[in-house]
Every structure is written in structure tokens, then in C-alpha cells.
Design a protein around this motif. Structure first.
Motif, PDB file in Angstrom:
ATOM      1  N   PRO B  27       0.816  -1.203   0.000  1.00  0.00           N
ATOM      2  CA  PRO B  27       0.000   0.000   0.000  1.00  0.00           C
ATOM      3  C   PRO B  27       0.856   1.261   0.000  1.00  0.00           C
ATOM      4  N   GLY B  28       0.503   2.206  -0.834  1.00  0.00           N
ATOM      5  CA  GLY B  28       1.208   3.488  -0.869  1.00  0.00           C
ATOM      6  C   GLY B  28       0.225   4.623  -0.787  1.00  0.00           C
ATOM      7  N   TYR B  29       0.735   5.817  -0.719  1.00  0.00           N
ATOM      8  CA  TYR B  29      -0.163   6.962  -0.581  1.00  0.00           C
ATOM      9  C   TYR B  29      -0.991   7.154  -1.833  1.00  0.00           C
ATOM     10  N   SER B  30      -0.396   6.925  -2.970  1.00  0.00           N
ATOM     11  CA  SER B  30      -1.160   7.172  -4.196  1.00  0.00           C
ATOM     12  C   SER B  30      -1.877   5.916  -4.689  1.00  0.00           C
ATOM     13  N   THR B  31      -1.201   4.794  -4.656  1.00  0.00           N
ATOM     14  CA  THR B  31      -1.880   3.579  -5.112  1.00  0.00           C
ATOM     15  C   THR B  31      -1.584   2.409  -4.181  1.00  0.00           C
ATOM     16  N   ILE B  32      -2.436   1.420  -4.258  1.00  0.00           N
ATOM     17  CA  ILE B  32      -2.221   0.172  -3.540  1.00  0.00           C
ATOM     18  C   ILE B  32      -1.896  -0.878  -4.592  1.00  0.00           C
ATOM     19  N   ARG B  33      -0.786  -1.568  -4.397  1.00  0.00           N
ATOM     20  CA  ARG B  33      -0.406  -2.600  -5.344  1.00  0.00           C
ATOM     21  C   ARG B  33      -0.648  -3.958  -4.700  1.00  0.00           C
ATOM     22  N   ALA B  34      -1.331  -4.818  -5.387  1.00  0.00           N
ATOM     23  CA  ALA B  34      -1.572  -6.162  -4.848  1.00  0.00           C
ATOM     24  C   ALA B  34      -1.482  -7.177  -5.974  1.00  0.00           C
ATOM     25  N   GLY B 200       8.161   8.717  -3.370  1.00  0.00           N
ATOM     26  CA  GLY B 200       6.788   8.329  -3.684  1.00  0.00           C
ATOM     27  C   GLY B 200       5.906   9.545  -3.849  1.00  0.00           C
ATOM     28  N   ALA B 201       4.706   9.457  -3.315  1.00  0.00           N
ATOM     29  CA  ALA B 201       3.780  10.569  -3.428  1.00  0.00           C
ATOM     30  C   ALA B 201       3.820  11.446  -2.185  1.00  0.00           C
ATOM     31  N   SER B 202       3.634  10.839  -1.036  1.00  0.00           N
ATOM     32  CA  SER B 202       3.529  11.657   0.173  1.00  0.00           C
ATOM     33  C   SER B 202       4.874  11.895   0.822  1.00  0.00           C
ATOM     34  N   HIS B 203       5.817  10.996   0.617  1.00  0.00           N
ATOM     35  CA  HIS B 203       7.093  11.198   1.282  1.00  0.00           C
ATOM     36  C   HIS B 203       8.228  10.550   0.506  1.00  0.00           C
ATOM     37  N   THR B 204       9.389  11.056   0.820  1.00  0.00           N
ATOM     38  CA  THR B 204      10.607  10.504   0.263  1.00  0.00           C
ATOM     39  C   THR B 204      11.321   9.798   1.397  1.00  0.00           C
ATOM     40  N   LEU B 288      -2.166  17.413 -12.959  1.00  0.00           N
ATOM     41  CA  LEU B 288      -0.799  17.754 -12.561  1.00  0.00           C
ATOM     42  C   LEU B 288       0.149  16.579 -12.775  1.00  0.00           C
ATOM     43  N   THR B 289      -0.342  15.374 -12.475  1.00  0.00           N
ATOM     44  CA  THR B 289       0.511  14.204 -12.702  1.00  0.00           C
ATOM     45  C   THR B 289       0.868  14.096 -14.183  1.00  0.00           C
ATOM     46  N   GLU B 290      -0.127  14.399 -15.010  1.00  0.00           N
ATOM     47  CA  GLU B 290       0.124  14.386 -16.441  1.00  0.00           C
ATOM     48  C   GLU B 290       1.200  15.423 -16.781  1.00  0.00           C
ATOM     49  N   TYR B 291       1.072  16.573 -16.180  1.00  0.00           N
ATOM     50  CA  TYR B 291       2.047  17.646 -16.409  1.00  0.00           C
ATOM     51  C   TYR B 291       3.435  17.211 -15.936  1.00  0.00           C
ATOM     52  N   LYS B 292       3.446  16.553 -14.802  1.00  0.00           N
ATOM     53  CA  LYS B 292       4.722  16.054 -14.272  1.00  0.00           C
ATOM     54  C   LYS B 292       5.353  15.073 -15.231  1.00  0.00           C
ATOM     55  N   GLU B 293       4.510  14.217 -15.753  1.00  0.00           N
ATOM     56  CA  GLU B 293       5.042  13.173 -16.626  1.00  0.00           C
ATOM     57  C   GLU B 293       5.601  13.750 -17.913  1.00  0.00           C
ATOM     58  N   SER B 294       4.960  14.794 -18.435  1.00  0.00           N
ATOM     59  CA  SER B 294       5.330  15.205 -19.781  1.00  0.00           C
ATOM     60  C   SER B 294       6.107  16.516 -19.843  1.00  0.00           C
ATOM     61  N   THR B 390      13.916   4.227  -6.552  1.00  0.00           N
ATOM     62  CA  THR B 390      12.585   3.685  -6.808  1.00  0.00           C
ATOM     63  C   THR B 390      11.521   4.707  -6.408  1.00  0.00           C
ATOM     64  N   GLY B 391      10.281   4.407  -6.755  1.00  0.00           N
ATOM     65  CA  GLY B 391       9.190   5.324  -6.454  1.00  0.00           C
ATOM     66  C   GLY B 391       8.782   6.099  -7.696  1.00  0.00           C
ATOM     67  N   GLY B 392       7.489   6.378  -7.799  1.00  0.00           N
ATOM     68  CA  GLY B 392       6.956   7.005  -9.010  1.00  0.00           C
ATOM     69  C   GLY B 392       7.608   8.331  -9.347  1.00  0.00           C
ATOM     70  N   SER B 393       7.915   9.133  -8.333  1.00  0.00           N
ATOM     71  CA  SER B 393       8.415  10.472  -8.626  1.00  0.00           C
ATOM     72  C   SER B 393       9.850  10.476  -9.133  1.00  0.00           C
ATOM     73  N   THR B 394      10.533   9.337  -9.025  1.00  0.00           N
ATOM     74  CA  THR B 394      11.879   9.313  -9.591  1.00  0.00           C
ATOM     75  C   THR B 394      11.811   9.214 -11.106  1.00  0.00           C
ATOM     76  N   ARG B 427      10.212   0.705 -11.698  1.00  0.00           N
ATOM     77  CA  ARG B 427      10.441   1.864 -10.857  1.00  0.00           C
ATOM     78  C   ARG B 427       9.273   2.052  -9.889  1.00  0.00           C
ATOM     79  N   LYS B 428       8.057   1.985 -10.457  1.00  0.00           N
ATOM     80  CA  LYS B 428       6.883   2.302  -9.641  1.00  0.00           C
ATOM     81  C   LYS B 428       6.568   1.181  -8.666  1.00  0.00           C
ATOM     82  N   TYR B 429       6.806  -0.050  -9.091  1.00  0.00           N
ATOM     83  CA  TYR B 429       6.334  -1.167  -8.289  1.00  0.00           C
ATOM     84  C   TYR B 429       7.476  -1.967  -7.683  1.00  0.00           C
TER      85      TYR B 429
HETATM   86  N1  ATP Z   1       6.133   9.517 -14.958  1.00  0.00           N
HETATM   87  C1  ATP Z   1       6.070  10.215 -13.831  1.00  0.00           C
HETATM   88  N2  ATP Z   1       6.781  11.348 -13.704  1.00  0.00           N
HETATM   89  C2  ATP Z   1       6.715  12.049 -12.574  1.00  0.00           C
HETATM   90  N3  ATP Z   1       6.014  11.699 -11.500  1.00  0.00           N
HETATM   91  C3  ATP Z   1       5.309  10.569 -11.548  1.00  0.00           C
HETATM   92  C4  ATP Z   1       5.309   9.768 -12.698  1.00  0.00           C
HETATM   93  N4  ATP Z   1       4.509   8.709 -12.475  1.00  0.00           N
HETATM   94  C5  ATP Z   1       4.062   8.838 -11.206  1.00  0.00           C
HETATM   95  N5  ATP Z   1       4.517   9.957 -10.657  1.00  0.00           N
HETATM   96  C6  ATP Z   1       4.254  10.432  -9.300  1.00  0.00           C
HETATM   97  O1  ATP Z   1       4.685   9.465  -8.398  1.00  0.00           O
HETATM   98  C7  ATP Z   1       3.882   9.423  -7.257  1.00  0.00           C
HETATM   99  C8  ATP Z   1       3.431   8.021  -6.993  1.00  0.00           C
HETATM  100  O2  ATP Z   1       4.567   7.243  -6.743  1.00  0.00           O
HETATM  101  P1  ATP Z   1       4.474   5.901  -5.945  1.00  0.00           P
HETATM  102  O3  ATP Z   1       3.457   5.044  -6.551  1.00  0.00           O
HETATM  103  O4  ATP Z   1       5.850   5.383  -5.805  1.00  0.00           O
HETATM  104  O5  ATP Z   1       3.994   6.451  -4.563  1.00  0.00           O
HETATM  105  P2  ATP Z   1       3.359   5.620  -3.382  1.00  0.00           P
HETATM  106  O6  ATP Z   1       4.220   4.465  -3.079  1.00  0.00           O
HETATM  107  O7  ATP Z   1       1.948   5.352  -3.691  1.00  0.00           O
HETATM  108  O8  ATP Z   1       3.426   6.705  -2.252  1.00  0.00           O
HETATM  109  P3  ATP Z   1       4.228   6.659  -0.915  1.00  0.00           P
HETATM  110  O9  ATP Z   1       5.480   5.909  -1.206  1.00  0.00           O
HETATM  111  O10 ATP Z   1       4.469   8.084  -0.628  1.00  0.00           O
HETATM  112  O11 ATP Z   1       3.346   6.000   0.056  1.00  0.00           O
HETATM  113  C9  ATP Z   1       2.720  10.328  -7.530  1.00  0.00           C
HETATM  114  O12 ATP Z   1       2.909  11.548  -6.842  1.00  0.00           O
HETATM  115  C10 ATP Z   1       2.808  10.584  -9.031  1.00  0.00           C
HETATM  116  O13 ATP Z   1       2.369  11.890  -9.330  1.00  0.00           O
END
Ligand code: ATP
Ligand code: MG
Lengths: 615, 467
Positions: B27-34, B200-204, B288-294, B390-394, B427-429
Motif C-alpha cells: 500500500p502506498g499513498y497514491s496507489t495500492i499494489r496487490a 513516492g507521493a507523500s514522502h521521500t 498535474l501528474t500528467e504535467y509532471k510526466e510530460s 525507486t518510487g513514481g516520482s523518480t 520503478r513504480k512497483y
Molecule cells: N512519470 C512520472 N513522472 C513524474 N512523476 C510521476 C510519474 N509517475 C508517477 N509519478 C508520481 O509518483 C507518485 C506516486 O509514486 P508511488 O506510486 O511510488 O507512490 P506511493 O508508493 O503510492 O506513495 P508513498 O510511497 O508516498 O506512500 C505520484 O505523486 C505521481 O504523481
């Protein structure tokens, strides 16, 4: 993604052959240019740009697929419940196993004994496959008596020691982790309440140490643990009975020094925490050091070469140079026999009384060296083999140098067989390796007025002649060098002139001072020697020889030469002077005048050229 | 000490997993992976945000349910700000949803009636529907599968005990285990030791791991992560002249293309009861996530963005276009570098009254430094050789380059190596994948906390067993 390789890596096992292969494959893949995503139109793929697509794109590969083997009816699989032998609680989990079609022969293995028929009570497999990964660590154990008798420490309570052992066991000797998790609370509240439920609180309090929990370093923990381990080891196996392996272990355990370790770590940390500037500085300094070392080596080599050219081995240098010269075994042997002989003669003189008059050597001393055997032998066989044994020429009576001189007795290191004429020896000396050199020597000798045939080739004459030849050789060498240097300086001079003419006369006075610079760049190591004059090297050598010549005829006051020799007082000069005094008077007069003349003749060119250079 | 013989290669199949159909829950702040252990991607990824109809106990879970504008729909998240679960009741529900919606499903019943053999056309759609009834019908959703859950490195004992309680009591799992995300992310990269940087989303968080064990003293965390970057973008939009409008998708009915920078010409939807603020915020977040990505890019170094002429260089780089859902569009120049610079350089963060300047010690370089500082000096070089990212924001563009530069600037004398898997999924998972590897290993079976042990020792057993 995770593969067998990752798993292996995680468990710290070696990469198999296939792992290496896969690593190679991976690298090859990584090196390949940007991966094209298949199944997506090129135009669409181009939109991604250099970023990875935000959505995972999965390729539907038309990869090779193994043909399905269709042999008989489909195999059945069952979710087989099993218990893991490494567990004590009998947890039953299920994994997929092939359902055996026929009753298999009884064999060891996971899916071996299988009941026939489906409706018999479910079979539970007893899986010991992974038992081998269930590893318990070995810990030294001790009893209460042992603890009280040997292991007490002022710094450590029994409770904390036990805690330490527990943590070491939990984290399998991973000290970094042990230290990280080490959190001993002597008066842990929850612990206390649990313990004091039946006992009375005051008693529990009294036994508890009230010192605040210490911040222990890894070294503290290790020191305590190793100390106990070593003590226990010694108790179990007395030191004498330990085998090599045990003993080294014991050694390392008992020799652990926490302070040293701590300091080492501090240094390691400091090394790691250096700033970029410091790292760069170190790199720079190292490079510089290497450069300096190389320059020094080069300088040494050049000096060595020069010295080799200037130096000529003098006959009796060894004796005068003291003990340091007795480096070769031959020289040592000679010394031994000499001393031995002295000893013996002394003994004879004092009527065989040993003890205080003994000089320092007896046969026992001689036995120590390999040559001593030789010496002993020679002492025994002295009389018989005087001629053949080199060290056996010890005269029965020692002659003083005057006597030796008077009776013309000489001692030799080695005698060549047969009879030779002294004049042959002299002739041989005139010959050099190359023809040109021989001619040059002959010319020099002719100039000195030494006749081709020396009428009385006594040993002394031969000696002096040898020295003379040596000097002539040296002189010729020096002249060669000098000519080379001169040529160089001439070239530089011309360069300088051309440059100064370009620069104009305006700062001509300045150019005098600065003109050395381009030269200095060419031969950095030489610059020091060059300071007195532009071609100082050649000059100095000349002076050296001049002085040799002057040595005996000092009073003559050779103005020209002296004027050049200002301030040049080398060791070599002094030595040369001494050397030149040694020869007997028979030749000296003739030689000295000849010397003088030759020196002035030889130095003429140099003086002129150096004068030219100075202007 | 007896260890395995390291000189003989393992026989084939020695490491073949022994899968016990365990479920891995990350479980993460943004998504739950199972998903099931042994697979390489989580089958079920569902948002941690959930919807709740105001003043009722009706919950909406899953991607499909929470994006439909409805009146009185509040979007909430069960996480606290510091990576610890706050609302345990809902957390359990969302997790359960994540597991049951795609993995376990309904109990296997009579094959004739369980739906599997029906006409395939009717079969779809069931999975994502929020069907509380079926969930409740099942007594214990996890009776068949052991559960491996992930937790942050600083999870307090209370939270850990709560997790095993939920798994054992509510879900009836036969075996349970808790492992730290840092360790699992390292496993996913094939490392047993290293420094794991998880943005991640809520914390590094920066977690030093040695031989598969977290070095607790070294664990560092900071709130500068994905959400922080989102806020920075919002601030940037607000502070730019003229202000950049942020319109989420659900407000737009239709749009017509306009020139860059000119006002949008779109027809907006109208709602009799406008959706709640939390709903709008969540929808904005998607944009915003879309903006972040692109668009967002990180200044790759050398030096910080504010150093010397770096900003000039950044200005001279070609911009990136972005179009809002309502058609407003612009090419973003140097501004796109500013959004995430705060992750590395606190003084460069955009601020206003609600968003104070972040603390210096929360920036990534400082976190890494602090983490390394708390590790035994002998292990530091080893850890710095294995820096797992690791983590989505990387995934932010050029994140790796900058991190590499910053770490090399701090530790110029060691060999520092970043391990940043290329594929987005990894990276994300990463933490989930590591869990998938771990739980499918035959040698892991002896580590499970069984139901029997739980009943014997109580919830506190996690403290002893999951170190
Ligand atoms: N391609 C991308 N470029 C930039 N940011 C992204 C990208 N994909 C996802 N994110 C950001 O990554 C975050 C989600 O990452 P991740 O799934 O690792 O977090 P989490 O594990 O759910 O949260 P936490 O670790 O804080 O509990 C979100 O804030 C999302 O906006
Ligand atoms: Mg995370």
C-alpha cells in the motif's frame, strides 16, 4: 526483472555459468540503441521523445514458442498441502505439484509417497527441500558459574551480556546491524512490570543497575563479545591443545583492540568525507609527487653516468675507505686472512699468550662466514700451496712497508701463471678498446714526452704509468663531453643572439639575465651546475685536470689556468692532488712539467670558447 | 559460523520458487499494489483515494468509481501525512477491495454456476464494480493465501500490530509477514545491501539496507515527494503572470483549439450541486501528474539550477508544450525546471503563505548524507555502490542525472553507483516486485508468521519476527 540471478545475488551465492551468460546478454542489450517499441506506428513512437512512456507499453512479441508437446492426456496438477520441516508450528501451505498417475516407487523427495486414490484422507507432504537454508548460528555458551568466575566485567552487567549474546544470535554476527539495533534498556518499564508481578518491586529495583543505558559503539560490543569468546575458548580447549586454526581464531579474538579499530574507522570515515577540493588536491599532489620522483630518478641517473665517467677506481681506495668497502666476499676474505696473520704473528711474539692480546678473530669467528672455511683450509695448507692458494701468501715474517720497498717485495691478489715482462704490462696499458682512443692516448703520451719504450719498467713505474694512463683516459672523456656541451651552448648562444636581435637593443641589458631561462627549460637538472658560467660543466672538468697537473708545481702560478679555476674547489680536486703526490719522485718532475703543458694546451680551446661564451 | 558453501554453484531448480499462492500487498499513498507472489507485475493497482458520500457510510473504491462527479462525493485518503496509516478502518476496506476485486474474487463454487463457464461477453465488468455485497458475503477473503505486506521503514509498533490483526482476524490469512519497502525494493534490483532512495507521493525515504535488513538508525524521510512537486506546480501556475488556469477534465464538455497562451474556448459542464472541493482537488491532481510526466524536468547538473549561468542555459533550452483539458496551452520554458528543484535545493522551492520554505535537511542530498552518516563506517562504501532508486516520482525527467551529480558531489572519493531500473513498472512497483520474489521463495516459508503462532503470542509477534 527478478530472475534466478537476482535471487542468487540476494542470497550471496556465486553466479553460475548461466548467470555470467545472462549478464553478457544483458549488457549487449543495454548497449543496443534505443529500443524500438513494436506494434506502435513509428510516428506514434516518435511522440514519446526521449522519455519513457508514462504507461507501460508491452510488446506482443512474435517470438519463438516451443511446440506444445502432446503426449497423451493432459497431466493433472494438484494443490498439494505440505508442511515445512524447518517450521515447528506445522503450518500447512499449498503448492502446485504434478498429480502422480501411477503409484510411484517410494523415493525421497517432495512428491514421493503418494496415496492411491483421491478420497483417502488428504496426504500432507513433508517438505524438507529448503531445510538447508535454515541455518542456526553457533554461539559460545557459558554457565552461571563460569560467568561469575571468569567473565565478569565492571562495564557490563550480566543482563546486558546476555542481551548482547541474544542480539548477536538474532542478527547472525552482522555487527553493523547488531550495533544498529542494539538497544539495551536496563530498567525497561514493561519488562519490569512483567517481572515484578510476583516478586516484590523493591527487591527488583535493588538488583537493577541504575546507570543510564550506555551508548555502545560497535567496537565496545565486539570487544566484549570477543573477550568472552576467547575466554571460553581457552576454558574449553587449553591453549596448548588448540590446533592451528583454533589458535589463530583464539589469537584474533583475544587480540582485538577496540581503540585501534575505532581509530581506524574514524580515519576511514574521514577519508570518505573528504570534500571535492581535498580529493582533487590529493590527486594533484600525487601526480606532482610522481613527477618529482621521476625527475629525481632521471637526475640521479644522469649524475651516476657523469660520475662513472669521471671516477677511476684507485688501487688502494678500498682500504682507505674503511669497513664500507669490504663488500665483496673477496675483499672480506682478504681482510680475514690479513687479520689472521696479524693475530698469529702477535701470538708468536707474545709467546703464545692468548686472551687480552688477541685481536678479535679466532677460528670460531671465521666459521661464521663461508670464506672462513676457505681461510682455515688455507691456514692448514699454507706451506704447501703458497703459489696456488690466493690467500696463502701470508709471509712468515711481516715486512714493514719500508722494508718491502727496500727489498722490492710485493704481494699480489692473484698471480698469473708463467712469467711476464713488466714492459708488456706497460704496453698493454697503452691499448684502449677502440683504435681511435688508442691513437689519442698515444698522442697524449707523446705530447707529455713519455717515450714509447720505458727503459726501467719497475713496478712503481708501472703503477705511476697506470695512473697516468687513467688520467689521460679521463681527460679524453672529459674533452669529449666538453665538446658536446660546447656545441650545445653554441647553438643556444646563437638562438639567444637571434632572439635578442629580434627583441631589439632596448632591453639588451635585461636579456643577459633572462637568457638562461630557455636553456634552463631544456636541462632543468643541470641548471644548478651551470650557474657559475654558461658552460660551467665543461669548465669545471677542465679545472679539475688543470689542478691535477698543477698539483706538484704549485709555485709556478699558472696564471691562465688559475684565473679560470676561481672558486672551484671540488673534492675531486683535492683527491686528484693527493693522488698525484703519491708517485715517487723519479717521474714526478718530468711528469709535472708535461702535465702543465698538456693541461694548458688542452684547456686552451675551452678557455677561449668559454670566454667567447661569456661575452 | 557456518554458512552455505559459496564455492559450488547451485543446482538447477535449487532456487525455483516454491509458490504457495501468497498475496503481496504494497500500500502506498497514491496507489495500492496487490498481486500474487511469483508474478512480475501487480495484477491489482488501485488508488488509495476513496470516495465517501457525505453523511453516509457508503464508500466508493477503485479507479472507476471515484472519478465520476457526484454530488456530495468526498475524496479521501486513509494515509496520514507521514506515511503511517491514519484511518485503519477504511484502510482495511480499501486494501481488501484491492485484493478481492482482482485477485481472489468470489469463492470458487460450483463450476456450472461460478460464472467462469458463462458466455464470455457477460463476464466482464464484474471485477471493477463496487459490489460491497459480494465482499461481505465472503466470510474471510484470504483464507487460502498467506499475505506479505509492505511497510515504511519507520512504521511504529502499533501500526505493525494493527496490520497483522487485520490480516489474521478480518481476512483470515493462514500466514502473514511484514517487510519494509526498502528491503523489497533492493531485492527487486537483485541487491541485498544498498541505499534505497524511494520518492513516492507523500514522502521521500532513504533507507540503508544491509544483508536484507534495514539499518534503522539510518532511515531518513522527508515530505518532499510527488505531492510536494504537485504543490510546487500549482504554486507556479498561480504565481505566473497571467495566472495559468487549472481545469480538470470533468468540467469540460467540449473544447476548441486555441493559440498558445490565449484563453481557453471551451464549453464547461454545469452541475446542479457542484462536486466537492476534495473531488476537484483530486481531479486537478490527475492533470498535474500528467504535467509532471510530460513537462517537468529536473536540472541535471552540474550545480544547482540557481548556480551561475545554469538558469540562462535552462532558458535557452527548447520548451515543452502542454495543453490543459480545456484547450489552453503553452510552451513551458525554464519554469518547468523550477517545479522539482525544491527536491534538491530547498532555497529554490516556490513558497507562499500556505507553503513555507522546506527544510534544508529534507532535500535529497541531505537525506542521503544523513543516512550514510548513521551507518557503520566500514559499510558505507558498499552501500554507496548500490544506490537503488525507486518510487513514481523518480520518473521525473533527468532525476537520475541530478541525483548522481549530487551524490558524487557529497562523496567524491567513493565509487557511487545508482541503480535505477529503466522500465516504468519496475520503478513504480519495485517494492511489490521485491515482495513477489521474496514470497515465492521456498526458503521464505519458514519465516511466515502462522496463524497458530499469532494466536499463541499475540500481535506483538511481528516485532520479534519481522525485524
Ligand atoms: N512519470 C512520472 N513522472 C513524474 N512523476 C510521476 C510519474 N509517475 C508517477 N509519478 C508520481 O509518483 C507518485 C506516486 O509514486 P508511488 O506510486 O511510488 O507512490 P506511493 O508508493 O503510492 O506513495 P508513498 O510511497 O508516498 O506512500 C505520484 O505523486 C505521481 O504523481
Ligand atoms: Mg511507496
Amino acid at each position: 526483472m527478478a530472475s534466478g540471478r537476482d535471487v542468487r545475488d540476494m542470497l550471496g551465492l556465486p553466479m553460475g555459468v548461466d548467470a555470467q551468460k545472462s549478464a553478457v546478454q544483458k549488457r549487449a542489450k543495454a548497449a543496443a540503441p534505443v529500443r524500438r517499441i513494436q506494434g506502435v506506428a513509428r510516428e506514434v513512437a516518435a511522440l514519446y521523445g526521449e522519455r519513457p512512456p508514462p504507461v507501460a507499453v508491452y510488446e506482443e512479441k512474435k517470438a519463438y514458442r516451443a511446440k506444445r508437446q502432446n503426449q497423451g492426456p493432459a497431466k493433472k496438477w494438484v494443490q498439494q498441502p505440505f508442511v515445512n520441516q524447518a517450521r515447528v508450528d506445522g503450518l500447512i501451505l499449498k503448492h502446485w505439484r504434478r498429480k502422480p498417475t501411477i503409484a510411484p516407487p517410494v523415493q525421497d523427495g517432495e512428491d514421493a509417497p503418494m496415496e492411491e486414490g483421491d478420497n483417502v484422507e488428504p496426504y500432507i507432504e513433508n517438505s524438507g527441500d529448503f531445510l538447508k537454508y535454515s541455518i542456526q548460528v553457533d554461539l559460545p555458551t557459558f554457565t552461571d558459574e563460569e560467568y561469575d568466575a571468569y567473565l565478569r566485567s565492571d562495564d557490563w552487567s550480566r543482563e546486558e551480556t546476555d542481551y548482547l549474546f541474544e542480539v548477536v544470535k538474532d542478527y547472525s554476527y552482522r555487527w553493523a546491524v547488531i550495533w544498529d539495533r542494539y538497544d539495551y534498556q536496563p530498567a525497561n518499564k514493561s519488562h519490569l512490570t512483567q517481572e515484578t508481578v510476583n516478586g516484590d518491586a523493591s527487591q527488583a529495583l535493588a538488583t537493577l543497575p541504575f546507570a543510564p543505558p550506555k551508548q555502545r559503539t560497535v567496537e565496545d560490543l565486539k570487544a566484549r563479545f570477543y573477550h568472552i569468546s576467547a575466554k571460553l575458548m581457552k576454558l574449553r580447549i587449553p591453549e596448548m591443545q588448540m590446533d592451528a586454526e583454533q589458535y589463530t581464531l583464539y589469537e584474533t579474538l583475544s587480540k582485538f583492540n577496540p581503540e585501534l579499530e575505532g581509530n581506524r574507522k574514524l580515519l576511514a570515515a574521514a577519508l570518505m568525507n573528504r570534500s571535492m577540493d581535498e580529493v582533487k588536491e590529493e590527486e594533484f599532489l600525487l601526480a606532482e609527487l610522481q613527477r618529482i620522483n621521476m625527475a629525481a630518478n632521471r637526475l640521479d641517473a644522469e649524475r651516476e653516468e657523469l660520475r662513472a665517467r669521471l671516477e677511476h677506481p684507485s688501487a688502494n681506495q678500498q682500504v682507505s675507505a674503511g669497513l664500507a668497502s669490504f663488500t665483496s666476499s673477496q675483499a672480506l676474505q682478504a681482510l680475514f686472512s690479513q687479520l689472521f696473520a696479524q693475530d698469529r704473528s702477535k701470538k708468536r711474539a707474545s709467546g703464545g699468550a692468548t686472551g687480552p692480546s688477541r685481536i678479535s678473530l679466532n677460528t670460531n669467528d671465521l666459521i661464521q662466514t663461508p670464506s672462513s672455511a676457505n681461510a682455515q683450509l688455507s691456514a692448514a695448507a699454507r706451506r704447501q700451496s703458497m703459489a696456488t692458494n690466493q690467500s696463502a701468501q701470508t709471509p712468515v715474517r711481516t715486512l714493514s712497508p719500508q722494508q718491502e720497498y727496500r727489498y722490492n717485495v710485493s704481494t699480489h691478489d692473484r698471480l698469473t701463471s708463467g712469467v711476464t715482462f713488466g714492459s708488456d704490462k706497460l704496453l698493454k696499458m697503452r691499448q684502449a678498446k677502440s683504435n681511435v682512443q688508442t691513437q689519442k692516448i698515444a698522442a697524449a703520451l707523446a705530447e707529455l714526452g713519455v717515450s714509447e719504450v720505458i727503459s726501467l719498467p719497475t713496478i712503481k713505474v708501472a703503477e705511476v704509468f697506470e695512473q697516468l694512463i687513467g688520467k689521460v683516459g679521463k681527460l679524453l672523456d672529459v674533452r669529449k663531453v666538453r665538446e658536446k656541451e660546447e656545441g650545445e651552448s653554441r647553438v643556444l648562444e646563437q638562438m639567444k643572439q637571434r632572439r635578442s636581435s629580434e627583441v631589439q637593443n632596448g632591453d639588451a641589458s635585461m636579456s643577459n639575465g633572462t637568457s638562461v631561462e630557455p636553456q634552463a627549460k631544456h636541462e632543468v637538472p643541470d641548471s644548478q651546475e651551470q650557474t657559475p658560467g654558461l658552460d660551467g660543466e665543461g669548465e669545471a672538468d677542465d679545472d679539475d685536470n688543470d689542478n691535477d697537473g698543477d698539483g706538484d708545481a704549485h709555485g709556478d702560478g699558472d696564471g691562465e689556468v688559475d684565473a679560470d679555476a676561481e672558486g672551484e674547489e671540488d673534492d675531486e680536486d683535492a683527491e686528484g692532488e693527493e693522488d698525484s703526490r703519491v708517485p715517487s719522485e723519479t717521474l714526478s718532475r718530468a711528469a709535472s712539467t708535461a702535465h702543465k703543458r698538456s693541461a694548458s694546451v688542452l684547456s686552451q680551446g675551452s678557455i677561449q670558447s668559454s670566454k667567447r661564451a661569456r661575452k | 559460523m557456518n554458512t552455505l558453501n559459496s564455492s559450488t554453484a547451485p543446482a538447477a531448480g535449487e532456487y525455483a520458487g516454491d509458490e504457495v499462492s501468497a498475496i503481496v500487498l504494497d500500500p502506498g499513498y497514491s496507489t495500492i499494489r496487490a498481486g500474487f507472489a511469483g508474478e512480475d507485475v501487480p495484477k491489482s493497482v488501485c488508488p488509495s483515494f476513496y470516495g465517501q458520500i457525505e453523511d453516509s457510510s457508503q464508500y466508493l473504491f477503485g479507479e472507476n468509481a471515484i472519478h465520476t462527479p457526484a454530488s456530495n462525493l468526498q475524496i479521501k485518503n486513509y494515509w496520514g501525512s507521514d506515511g503511517i496509516v491514519e484511518d485503519w478502518d477504511t484502510a482495511a476496506k480499501v486494501w481488501e477491495y484491492a485484493i478481492t476485486s482482482r485477485l481472489t474474487g468470489a469463492r470458487a463454487g460450483d463450476p456450472a454456476r461460478n460464472g467462469l463457464n458463462d458466455d464470455p461477453k457477460q463476464e466482464n465488468g464484474e471485477a471493477t464494480d463496487v459490489d460491497m455485497e459480494t465482499i461481505e458475503n465472503q466470510e474471510k477473503p484470504l483464507e487460502e493465501s498467506p499475505l506479505l505486506m509492505t511497510e515504511p521503514g519507520w512504521n511504529p509498533t502499533k501500526a505493525r500490530e494493527k496490520a497483522i490483526e487485520i490480516a489474521m482476524e478480518e481476512w483470515g490469512t493462514p500466514a502473514f509477514y511484514l517487510q519494509k519497502t526498502g528491503v523489497l525494493a533492493a531485492f527487486a534490483s537483485g541487491k541485498a545491501s544498498g541505499i534505497i532512495i524511494d520518492v513516492g507521493a507523500s514522502h521521500t525515504s532513504v533507507t540503508p539496507v544491509l544483508d536484507g535488513m534495514v539499518l534503522k538508525k539510518g532511515v531518513q524521510k522527508s515530505p518532499l515527494a510527488g505531492n510536494f512537486v504537485s504543490n510546487q506546480i500549482r504554486l507556479g501556475f498561480k504565481q505566473s503572470q497571467p495566472e495559468i488556469p487549472l481545469t480538470p477534465h470533468y468540467l469540460v464538455k467540449s473544447k476548441t483549439p486555441v493559440d498558445a497562451g490565449s484563453p481557453a474556448q471551451a464549453i464547461y459542464k454545469t452541475f446542479s450541486v457542484p462536486p466537492t472541493d476534495s473531488f476537484r482537488h483530486y481531479q486537478e491532481e490527475r492533470v498535474l501528474t500528467e504535467y509532471k510526466e510530460s513537462v517537468v524536468e529536473i536540472w541535471p547538473g552540474p550545480g544547482r539550477l540557481s548556480n551561475g549561468t545554469n538558469e540562462e542555459i535552462a532558458k535557452s533550452m527548447p520548451g515543452r508544450p502542454f495543453e490543459m483539458p480545456d484547450g489552453w496551452n503553452q510552451v513551458f520554458g525554464v519554469d518547468r525546471f523550477r517545479a522539482a528543484e525544491g527536491l534538491f535545493d530547498a532555497s529554490a522551492a516556490l513558497t507562499d503563505d500556505a507553503n513555507p520554505r522546506p527544510k534544508d535537511e529534507h532535500t535529497l542530498p541531505r537525506l542521503v548524507q544523513a543516512a550514510v552518516q548513521h551507518v557503520d563506517a566500514d559499510q558505507r562504501p558498499l552501500l554507496l555502490q548500490n544506490i537503488v532508486v525507486t518510487g513514481g516520482s523518480t520518473l521525473l525527467y533527468k532525476f537520475g542525472d541530478r541525483l548522481n551529480y549530487e551524490i558524487n558531489a557529497i562523496y567524491p572519493s567513493t565509487r557511487n553507483k545508482l541503480i535505477a531500473p529503466g522500465p516504468v513498472v519496475e520503478r513504480k512497483y519495485a517494492a511489490w516486485i521485491g515482495g513477489s520474489i521474496l514470497a515465492s521463495l521456498g526458503s521464505f516459508h519458514q519465516l511466515w508468521i502462522s496463524r497458530k503462532e499469532y494466536e499463541e503470542h499475540g500481535a506483538n509477534i511481528v516485532e520479534k519476527r519481522c525485524r
